[in-house]
Scaffold this motif. Structure first.
Motif, short mmCIF file in Angstrom:
data_model
loop_
_atom_site.label_atom_id
_atom_site.label_comp_id
_atom_site.label_asym_id
_atom_site.label_seq_id
_atom_site.Cartn_x
_atom_site.Cartn_y
_atom_site.Cartn_z
N PRO A 43 0.65 13.68 0.12
CA PRO A 43 -0.64 13.51 0.78
C PRO A 43 -1.39 12.35 0.15
O PRO A 43 -1.03 12.16 -0.89
CB PRO A 43 -1.26 14.79 0.78
N GLN A 44 -2.35 11.44 0.96
CA GLN A 44 -2.75 10.60 0.06
C GLN A 44 -4.08 11.04 -0.72
O GLN A 44 -4.82 12.18 -0.75
CB GLN A 44 -3.88 9.68 1.33
N CYS A 272 -1.14 6.65 -7.68
CA CYS A 272 -0.49 6.03 -6.72
C CYS A 272 0.95 5.82 -7.48
O CYS A 272 1.45 4.54 -7.20
CB CYS A 272 -1.23 4.58 -6.55
N GLN A 275 4.14 3.37 -6.36
CA GLN A 275 3.77 2.25 -5.32
C GLN A 275 3.53 0.88 -6.06
O GLN A 275 2.73 0.88 -6.90
CB GLN A 275 2.37 2.67 -4.62
N TYR A 281 7.35 3.65 -0.11
CA TYR A 281 7.37 4.99 0.21
C TYR A 281 8.62 5.55 -0.84
O TYR A 281 8.94 4.94 -1.73
CB TYR A 281 8.17 5.03 1.66
N TRP A 314 -5.74 3.10 -7.29
CA TRP A 314 -6.61 3.74 -6.15
C TRP A 314 -7.83 2.84 -6.02
O TRP A 314 -8.52 2.77 -7.01
CB TRP A 314 -6.77 5.26 -6.44
N ARG A 319 -10.98 3.87 -0.54
CA ARG A 319 -10.25 5.38 -1.00
C ARG A 319 -8.92 5.34 -0.68
O ARG A 319 -8.39 6.34 0.17
CB ARG A 319 -11.04 6.32 0.08
N LEU A 320 -8.02 4.40 -0.67
CA LEU A 320 -6.72 4.36 -0.67
C LEU A 320 -6.13 3.78 -1.77
O LEU A 320 -6.50 2.87 -2.71
CB LEU A 320 -6.41 3.75 0.72
N CYS A 321 -4.87 3.53 -2.06
CA CYS A 321 -4.02 3.03 -3.26
C CYS A 321 -3.69 1.66 -2.61
O CYS A 321 -3.29 1.37 -1.70
CB CYS A 321 -2.83 3.57 -3.19
#
Length: 324
Positions: A43-44, A272, A275, A281, A314, A319-321
């Motif tokens: 999950p993120q 993260c 990545q 992935y 992050w 609010r994401l990598c």
């Protein structure tokens, strides 16, 4: 007040993390080794601000302690990374190109309760060497804290707006290294002096602490990438140092930005893990730049013609990598 540890790991192996306490009740934060490049979607991450201080000094100096024997090439690669944090490069059209400085700009998006952003400028401070292995070749986190404290007391220049970085050589056995840690960040002097520790995994666990430039026997399939420095362990140390540095300034005292248990948190960099480029992935670092002459994979340039592979951070604004 404790600084966190970090690592990269595979969810091919389920691990249980336990808070560790030293004899003087100085809490140490551990994080996994490079085993978290799972073959199962994860999950993120979602980091939250817990109201505590960040490292917001306008100019933070990193004081380096080389513990053990390092080659001049290894030392140059690490110091060039630190020197690249503020370096700006532009193309012929005047547009800024992908640099270490741009990578650090994501860390600066983190702000404390007063709206002050994380450290604006990070540069190299004093450099120390201990080629005599004064604490031996089997050391604990308490040993490293003591080495930092010795220099803190002896050199007044290292006391203000500073952090220490302890780099241990490939023949040094460090408490929990290659078991559940590639490095840590904590604080010495009763929580006054933050420091980071990063180990050289060349002889002990390159597949765990230098991915994607080395592949673990039981990890995700696929060949190792070519390291820009020419040595997998060296680029692994830089990846780990970068991840720890981002975590240390945005969550220095277990009350900044993190997700999960405060004793084993996901932080700006460790959230993260694995990545490095767009389209990444589990088991695949993402789309990266390739140096034509050597075939080395990288995503950022630095001083002295250096190429680096830096982890995603992050980004609190989206609010994401975010990868370079």
């Amino acid at each position: 007040m404790a600084f966190r540890g970090f690592g990269l790991c595979y969810i091919l192996i389920v691990a249980i993390y336990i808070p560790i306490f030293t004899s003087d009740a100085r809490r140490l934060m551990r994080a996994p080794t490079a085993r978290m490049l799972s073959l199962v979607p994860t999950p993120q991450p979602l980091l939250s601000y817990h109201g505590g201080p960040l490292v917001t000094a306008k100019h933070v100096r990193l004081h380096l302690l080389w513990y053990g024997t390092f080659s001049s090439a290894q030392q140059a690669a690490v110091t060039d990374f630190i020197g690249s944090l503020q370096a700006k490069f532009t193309s012929e059209t005047g547009k800024e190109i992908t640099t270490v400085r741009r990578w650090w700009a994501t860390a600066r998006k983190y702000k404390d309760a007063a709206g002050i952003p994380a450290a604006a400028r990070v540069s190299l401070g004093m450099v120390f060497t201990d080629t005599s292995y004064s604490r031996g070749k089997n050391i604990t986190n308490a040993d490293m804290a003591s080495m930092v404290e010795e220099r803190y007391r002896a050199y007044k220049k290292t006391r203000n707006s500073s952090m220490y970085v302890v780099m241990t050589a490939d023949d040094v056995l460090v408490e929990d290294f290659c078991l559940n840690s590639c490095g840590t960040h904590e604080a010495a002097m009763g929580g006054k002096m933050p420091f980071l520790w990063v180990g050289n995994a060349a002889k002990q666990c390159p597949g765990l602490c230098a991915w994607p430039f080395a592949v673990e026997l039981y990890g995700p399939p696929g060949p190792a990438l070519t390291p820009p420095s020419g040595e997998a362990a060296t680029d692994g140390m830089i990846i780990n140092l970068a991840t720890l540095l981002a975590g240390a300034v945005t969550n220095p005292f277990a009350s900044g930005y993190f997700q999960g248990d405060a004793t084993v948190p996901l932080e700006a960099g460790s959230a993260c893990q694995g990545q490095f480029g767009p389209g990444s992935y589990p088991g695949y670092a993402g789309h990266l730049l390739t140096e034509s002459s050597s075939g080395a994979s990288y995503n950022a340039i630095g001083v002295n013609g250096r190429r680096f592979l830096l982890p995603a951070l992050w980004d609190p604004s989206i609010r994401l990598c975010r990868t370079l």
